[in-house]
Write a protein that holds these residues in place. Sequence first.
Motif, short mmCIF file in Angstrom:
data_model
loop_
_atom_site.label_atom_id
_atom_site.label_comp_id
_atom_site.label_asym_id
_atom_site.label_seq_id
_atom_site.Cartn_x
_atom_site.Cartn_y
_atom_site.Cartn_z
N VAL A 122 29.82 9.52 43.97
CA VAL A 122 30.04 9.50 42.52
C VAL A 122 31.30 8.68 42.24
O VAL A 122 32.33 8.86 42.89
N VAL A 123 31.21 7.80 41.26
CA VAL A 123 32.36 6.97 40.87
C VAL A 123 32.79 7.36 39.47
O VAL A 123 32.00 7.32 38.52
N VAL A 124 34.05 7.77 39.34
CA VAL A 124 34.63 8.18 38.07
C VAL A 124 35.69 7.15 37.67
O VAL A 124 36.52 6.77 38.51
N ALA A 125 35.68 6.71 36.42
CA ALA A 125 36.65 5.72 35.97
C ALA A 125 37.22 6.09 34.61
O ALA A 125 36.52 6.64 33.75
N ALA A 126 38.48 5.78 34.41
CA ALA A 126 39.16 6.02 33.14
C ALA A 126 38.76 4.97 32.11
O ALA A 126 38.59 3.79 32.44
N MET A 127 38.64 5.42 30.86
CA MET A 127 38.31 4.49 29.77
C MET A 127 39.47 3.54 29.47
O MET A 127 39.27 2.45 28.93
N TYR A 157 35.91 -2.90 32.03
CA TYR A 157 35.41 -2.41 33.31
C TYR A 157 36.57 -1.94 34.19
O TYR A 157 37.70 -2.35 33.96
N PRO A 158 36.32 -1.06 35.16
CA PRO A 158 35.01 -0.62 35.64
C PRO A 158 34.36 0.51 34.86
O PRO A 158 33.22 0.88 35.14
N ALA A 159 35.02 1.09 33.84
CA ALA A 159 34.43 2.22 33.12
C ALA A 159 33.10 1.86 32.46
O ALA A 159 32.23 2.72 32.32
N ALA A 160 32.94 0.60 32.05
CA ALA A 160 31.72 0.21 31.35
C ALA A 160 30.53 -0.01 32.27
O ALA A 160 29.41 -0.20 31.79
N ASN A 161 30.75 0.03 33.57
CA ASN A 161 29.62 -0.09 34.50
C ASN A 161 28.69 1.11 34.30
O ASN A 161 29.13 2.26 34.30
N PRO A 162 27.39 0.90 34.14
CA PRO A 162 26.46 2.01 33.85
C PRO A 162 26.33 3.03 34.97
O PRO A 162 25.86 4.15 34.73
N ASP A 163 26.75 2.68 36.19
CA ASP A 163 26.68 3.62 37.31
C ASP A 163 27.93 4.50 37.41
O ASP A 163 28.00 5.39 38.26
N VAL A 164 28.90 4.25 36.54
CA VAL A 164 30.18 4.95 36.58
C VAL A 164 30.20 6.07 35.55
O VAL A 164 29.60 5.96 34.49
N ILE A 165 30.87 7.18 35.87
CA ILE A 165 31.14 8.22 34.88
C ILE A 165 32.43 7.84 34.17
O ILE A 165 33.52 7.94 34.74
N ALA A 166 32.31 7.34 32.95
CA ALA A 166 33.45 6.88 32.17
C ALA A 166 34.08 8.06 31.44
O ALA A 166 33.38 8.83 30.77
N ASN A 181 40.65 4.50 24.56
CA ASN A 181 39.59 3.57 24.25
C ASN A 181 38.30 4.29 23.88
O ASN A 181 38.00 5.36 24.41
N LYS A 182 37.53 3.68 23.03
CA LYS A 182 36.25 4.23 22.60
C LYS A 182 35.12 3.32 23.07
O LYS A 182 35.33 2.18 23.44
N GLY A 183 33.90 3.83 23.04
CA GLY A 183 32.75 3.03 23.42
C GLY A 183 31.54 3.90 23.67
O GLY A 183 31.67 5.07 24.02
N GLU A 184 30.38 3.33 23.48
CA GLU A 184 29.14 4.10 23.69
C GLU A 184 28.97 4.51 25.14
O GLU A 184 28.18 5.40 25.45
N HIS A 185 29.71 3.88 26.05
CA HIS A 185 29.56 4.20 27.46
C HIS A 185 30.40 5.38 27.92
O HIS A 185 30.24 5.83 29.06
N VAL A 186 31.30 5.90 27.07
CA VAL A 186 32.08 7.06 27.51
C VAL A 186 31.13 8.24 27.73
O VAL A 186 30.31 8.56 26.88
N TRP A 187 31.22 8.85 28.91
CA TRP A 187 30.27 9.91 29.27
C TRP A 187 30.82 11.29 28.89
O TRP A 187 30.16 12.07 28.21
N VAL A 188 32.02 11.59 29.34
CA VAL A 188 32.69 12.84 28.98
C VAL A 188 34.17 12.55 28.77
O VAL A 188 34.64 11.45 29.05
N ALA A 222 40.55 11.28 33.75
CA ALA A 222 39.62 10.92 34.83
C ALA A 222 39.93 11.69 36.10
O ALA A 222 39.02 12.06 36.86
N ALA A 223 41.22 11.95 36.36
CA ALA A 223 41.59 12.74 37.53
C ALA A 223 41.00 14.14 37.47
O ALA A 223 40.50 14.67 38.47
N MET A 224 41.00 14.75 36.29
CA MET A 224 40.44 16.09 36.15
C MET A 224 38.92 16.08 36.35
O MET A 224 38.37 16.97 37.01
N VAL A 225 38.26 15.08 35.82
CA VAL A 225 36.81 14.98 36.02
C VAL A 225 36.49 14.72 37.49
O VAL A 225 35.52 15.25 38.03
N THR A 226 37.32 13.92 38.15
CA THR A 226 37.13 13.68 39.58
C THR A 226 37.19 14.99 40.36
O THR A 226 36.36 15.24 41.24
N ALA A 227 38.18 15.82 40.04
CA ALA A 227 38.28 17.13 40.70
C ALA A 227 37.07 17.99 40.40
O ALA A 227 36.56 18.71 41.28
#
Length: 293
Positions: free
Chosen positions: A159-164, A176-185, A200-207, A235-240
């Motif tokens: 799983v790849v997690v990236a900050a917006m 990018y890399p948050a905008a990559n569709p395989d990433v949890i932004a 940052n905002k964007g339709e790709h932000v997941w959580v 992103a660190a919290m989501v990674t955990a």
Amino acid sequence: MACRDLIDPYRQWALHRCGFPCIWPTLDTGPDPGEIAVIDRGWKGLSHRELAGRITRKPAPSTSSRAAHAAAVTAVIAARRDDYDGDADGKMDGCCSAGVRVYSAWDADERFDLEAVRAALLEAADMKLPVVNLSLSISLPNQRDLDDAIAACVESGVVVVAAMGSGNDPDDGPIYPAANPDVIAVGATNMEDRPASGSNKGEHVWVSAPGENILTVIGDHPLDYKYLSGSSFAAAMVTAAVWLARRRKPGLTPGDVRDLLKLSAYRPDGIPGHDSEIGHGRLDMRRLGELLR
């Protein structure tokens, strides 16, 4: 002992808000799913006592770098917990008890090193690590330069997690890399569970997760602590959270993890959905723990 009594909810409000202490007895136990990879900037702070026994790989020291961002992110993920590891200072608790491999995304001259990031991602894929944290947002000559390495991770079950990121002009398009569709932004929220200032905002932000006034370490001295802000720490919290979910259920795929984060996210308005500010909602470990039973 009630879960809220394990930590000071004011000193570490974000840890408490997401409910991490409540799920440690059930999720942070059992077989170790593997190390977390943090690809970030700087080596300062990685010897702080909060990280004693947590760091399994360090980048080479750089005499030109005073950055401690990697340590600050890593401490949010996995600083030693007072009630579990006998931490002597009693300053902060990390979100999970993972071992962390830290890679540098910058070279010795403090320039972003694309090939170093690619190599780290490919190593994580080869090792089939449970999750990679990319708390960085960058402008590349070609924004898609990391797509193949990220795809290799996902194909290997990583799983790849990236900050917006923050402060981006919407007219510039997604970063990018948050905008990559395989990433949890991951976006950042504040104490009111609303979008943090500048996130940052964007339709790709997941959580999203808390990203304002986050206590962490900023150096190697025992008193090197500071409250920092940014989607890096969200992103660190989501990674955990991802690591804890895979500890509980090692067979989860990257797609399963995405779905669990979506289904368990808390929305301030109480209406399930998605928006370009906080995605599907703010990280909620209590709900995630219930889905993992």
